[in-house]
Design a protein around this motif. Sequence first.
Motif, PDB file in Angstrom:
ATOM      1  N   MET A   1       1.071  -1.189  -0.152  1.00 58.59           N
ATOM      2  CA  MET A   1      -0.048  -0.062  -0.101  1.00 58.59           C
ATOM      3  C   MET A   1       0.945   1.226  -0.091  1.00 58.59           C
ATOM      4  O   MET A   1       1.721   1.270   0.798  1.00 58.59           O
ATOM      5  CB  MET A   1      -0.952   0.192   1.104  1.00 58.59           C
ATOM      6  N   GLU A   2       0.403   2.242  -0.727  1.00 62.97           N
ATOM      7  CA  GLU A   2       1.199   3.651  -0.635  1.00 62.97           C
ATOM      8  C   GLU A   2       0.411   4.584  -0.366  1.00 62.97           C
ATOM      9  O   GLU A   2      -0.641   4.287  -0.005  1.00 62.97           O
ATOM     10  CB  GLU A   2       1.414   3.967  -2.442  1.00 62.97           C
ATOM     11  N   ARG A   3       0.866   5.543   0.278  1.00 60.24           N
ATOM     12  CA  ARG A   3       0.482   6.569   1.014  1.00 60.24           C
ATOM     13  C   ARG A   3       0.884   8.010   0.119  1.00 60.24           C
ATOM     14  O   ARG A   3       2.048   7.814  -0.335  1.00 60.24           O
ATOM     15  CB  ARG A   3       0.741   6.864   2.515  1.00 60.24           C
ATOM     16  N   SER A   4       0.055   9.179   0.073  1.00 53.62           N
ATOM     17  CA  SER A   4       0.496   9.970  -0.610  1.00 53.62           C
ATOM     18  C   SER A   4      -0.289  11.347   0.183  1.00 53.62           C
ATOM     19  O   SER A   4      -1.196  10.958   0.785  1.00 53.62           O
ATOM     20  CB  SER A   4      -0.057  10.160  -1.994  1.00 53.62           C
ATOM     21  N   LEU A   5       0.359  12.227   0.046  1.00 51.14           N
ATOM     22  CA  LEU A   5      -0.149  13.616   0.722  1.00 51.14           C
ATOM     23  C   LEU A   5      -0.879  14.303  -0.443  1.00 51.14           C
ATOM     24  O   LEU A   5      -0.638  14.491  -1.417  1.00 51.14           O
ATOM     25  CB  LEU A   5       0.791  14.697   1.212  1.00 51.14           C
ATOM     26  N   VAL A   6      -2.165  14.786   0.047  1.00 56.84           N
ATOM     27  CA  VAL A   6      -3.058  15.474  -0.709  1.00 56.84           C
ATOM     28  C   VAL A   6      -3.307  16.788  -0.019  1.00 56.84           C
ATOM     29  O   VAL A   6      -3.719  16.946   1.149  1.00 56.84           O
ATOM     30  CB  VAL A   6      -4.309  14.951  -1.272  1.00 56.84           C
ATOM     31  N   LEU A   7      -3.387  18.074  -0.838  1.00 59.67           N
ATOM     32  CA  LEU A   7      -3.958  19.326  -0.264  1.00 59.67           C
ATOM     33  C   LEU A   7      -5.175  19.626  -1.079  1.00 59.67           C
ATOM     34  O   LEU A   7      -5.266  19.593  -2.253  1.00 59.67           O
ATOM     35  CB  LEU A   7      -2.979  20.497  -0.524  1.00 59.67           C
ATOM     36  N   ILE A   8      -6.326  20.039  -0.329  1.00 62.59           N
ATOM     37  CA  ILE A   8      -7.329  20.326  -1.053  1.00 62.59           C
ATOM     38  C   ILE A   8      -7.144  21.862  -0.782  1.00 62.59           C
ATOM     39  O   ILE A   8      -7.235  22.464   0.343  1.00 62.59           O
ATOM     40  CB  ILE A   8      -8.785  20.050  -0.512  1.00 62.59           C
ATOM     41  N   LYS A   9      -6.795  22.930  -1.876  1.00 61.10           N
ATOM     42  CA  LYS A   9      -6.199  24.119  -1.902  1.00 61.10           C
ATOM     43  C   LYS A   9      -7.239  24.984  -1.434  1.00 61.10           C
ATOM     44  O   LYS A   9      -8.606  24.912  -1.526  1.00 61.10           O
ATOM     45  CB  LYS A   9      -5.592  24.343  -3.103  1.00 61.10           C
ATOM     46  N   PRO A  10      -6.765  26.210  -1.018  1.00 65.85           N
ATOM     47  CA  PRO A  10      -7.779  27.280  -0.689  1.00 65.85           C
ATOM     48  C   PRO A  10      -9.013  27.754  -1.626  1.00 65.85           C
ATOM     49  O   PRO A  10      -9.997  27.982  -1.085  1.00 65.85           O
ATOM     50  CB  PRO A  10      -7.030  28.651  -0.597  1.00 65.85           C
ATOM     51  N   ASP A  11      -8.875  27.421  -2.823  1.00 63.40           N
ATOM     52  CA  ASP A  11     -10.027  27.940  -3.762  1.00 63.40           C
ATOM     53  C   ASP A  11     -10.980  26.999  -3.554  1.00 63.40           C
ATOM     54  O   ASP A  11     -12.159  27.478  -3.727  1.00 63.40           O
ATOM     55  CB  ASP A  11      -9.348  28.247  -5.268  1.00 63.40           C
ATOM     56  N   ALA A  12     -10.680  25.784  -3.470  1.00 64.43           N
ATOM     57  CA  ALA A  12     -11.796  24.739  -3.355  1.00 64.43           C
ATOM     58  C   ALA A  12     -12.403  24.757  -1.980  1.00 64.43           C
ATOM     59  O   ALA A  12     -13.525  24.491  -1.683  1.00 64.43           O
ATOM     60  CB  ALA A  12     -11.110  23.239  -3.562  1.00 64.43           C
ATOM     61  N   VAL A  13     -11.628  24.970  -0.908  1.00 60.10           N
ATOM     62  CA  VAL A  13     -12.093  25.216   0.356  1.00 60.10           C
ATOM     63  C   VAL A  13     -13.150  26.443   0.627  1.00 60.10           C
ATOM     64  O   VAL A  13     -14.203  26.289   1.193  1.00 60.10           O
ATOM     65  CB  VAL A  13     -11.020  25.262   1.534  1.00 60.10           C
ATOM     66  N   GLU A  14     -12.886  27.322  -0.002  1.00 57.23           N
ATOM     67  CA  GLU A  14     -13.464  28.677  -0.035  1.00 57.23           C
ATOM     68  C   GLU A  14     -14.994  28.338  -0.878  1.00 57.23           C
ATOM     69  O   GLU A  14     -16.092  29.086  -0.447  1.00 57.23           O
ATOM     70  CB  GLU A  14     -12.779  29.929  -0.880  1.00 57.23           C
ATOM     71  N   ARG A  15     -14.881  27.453  -1.747  1.00 56.13           N
ATOM     72  CA  ARG A  15     -16.112  27.182  -2.212  1.00 56.13           C
ATOM     73  C   ARG A  15     -16.942  26.025  -1.858  1.00 56.13           C
ATOM     74  O   ARG A  15     -17.975  25.202  -2.361  1.00 56.13           O
ATOM     75  CB  ARG A  15     -15.885  27.011  -3.860  1.00 56.13           C
ATOM     76  N   ASN A  16     -16.524  25.649  -0.494  1.00 56.49           N
ATOM     77  CA  ASN A  16     -17.067  24.319  -0.006  1.00 56.49           C
ATOM     78  C   ASN A  16     -17.096  22.913  -0.708  1.00 56.49           C
ATOM     79  O   ASN A  16     -18.137  22.384  -0.736  1.00 56.49           O
ATOM     80  CB  ASN A  16     -18.650  24.777   0.442  1.00 56.49           C
ATOM     81  N   LEU A  17     -16.093  22.800  -1.354  1.00 51.46           N
ATOM     82  CA  LEU A  17     -15.828  21.512  -2.090  1.00 51.46           C
ATOM     83  C   LEU A  17     -15.346  20.291  -1.281  1.00 51.46           C
ATOM     84  O   LEU A  17     -14.878  19.542  -2.076  1.00 51.46           O
ATOM     85  CB  LEU A  17     -15.088  21.960  -3.355  1.00 51.46           C
ATOM     86  N   ILE A  18     -14.918  20.617  -0.140  1.00 52.82           N
ATOM     87  CA  ILE A  18     -14.168  19.661   0.413  1.00 52.82           C
ATOM     88  C   ILE A  18     -14.726  18.259   0.478  1.00 52.82           C
ATOM     89  O   ILE A  18     -13.979  17.252  -0.110  1.00 52.82           O
ATOM     90  CB  ILE A  18     -13.853  19.968   2.079  1.00 52.82           C
ATOM     91  N   GLY A  19     -16.142  17.922   0.840  1.00 52.71           N
ATOM     92  CA  GLY A  19     -16.739  16.612   0.801  1.00 52.71           C
ATOM     93  C   GLY A  19     -16.724  16.154  -0.503  1.00 52.71           C
ATOM     94  O   GLY A  19     -16.334  14.973  -0.989  1.00 52.71           O
ATOM     95  N   SER A  20     -16.992  17.045  -1.463  1.00 53.21           N
ATOM     96  CA  SER A  20     -17.053  16.524  -3.000  1.00 53.21           C
ATOM     97  C   SER A  20     -15.842  15.869  -3.612  1.00 53.21           C
ATOM     98  O   SER A  20     -15.860  14.992  -4.217  1.00 53.21           O
ATOM     99  CB  SER A  20     -17.546  17.673  -3.766  1.00 53.21           C
TER     100      SER A  20
END
Length: 134
Positions: A1-20
């Motif tokens: 199993m591999e792991r990776s870092l992912v960032l949901i960047k400010p533009d997406a957080v500002e638009r309430n897209l975290i869950g999507s």
Amino acid sequence: MERSLVLIKPDAVERNLIGSIIQVYEDSGLKVIDIRIEQITEEFAKLHYKEHEGKSFFESLIKYITRSPLVAMVLEGENAIEVIRHVNGATDPNKAEEGTIRRLFALNKSENSVHASDSIESAKREINIWFPNL
């Protein structure tokens, strides 16, 4: 199993897209191992994007990534790095495949909603910076 870092960047957080966005990763067979939301400092952003220091876009990248909160998470799965990079799509949303996160949610090439580690080595380095206890 591999792991990776992912960032949901400010533009997406500002638009309430975290869950999507998380849903797209989970639907691709990836598992969230750790997650948090925070607004990072300029110093922290420069550490994360150290390999881009000196490039023409570096200062605007730092300003963008620190403008508001982002979501940092570690995803795990079979060939996670490759799967995540495919699911994210091309940096330029106009060149990204249909159904990818950037095609669905990115505003433009700069505000492209997500970041992911591009190799096993980068993943180890980035996870260590963001989640040193993993």
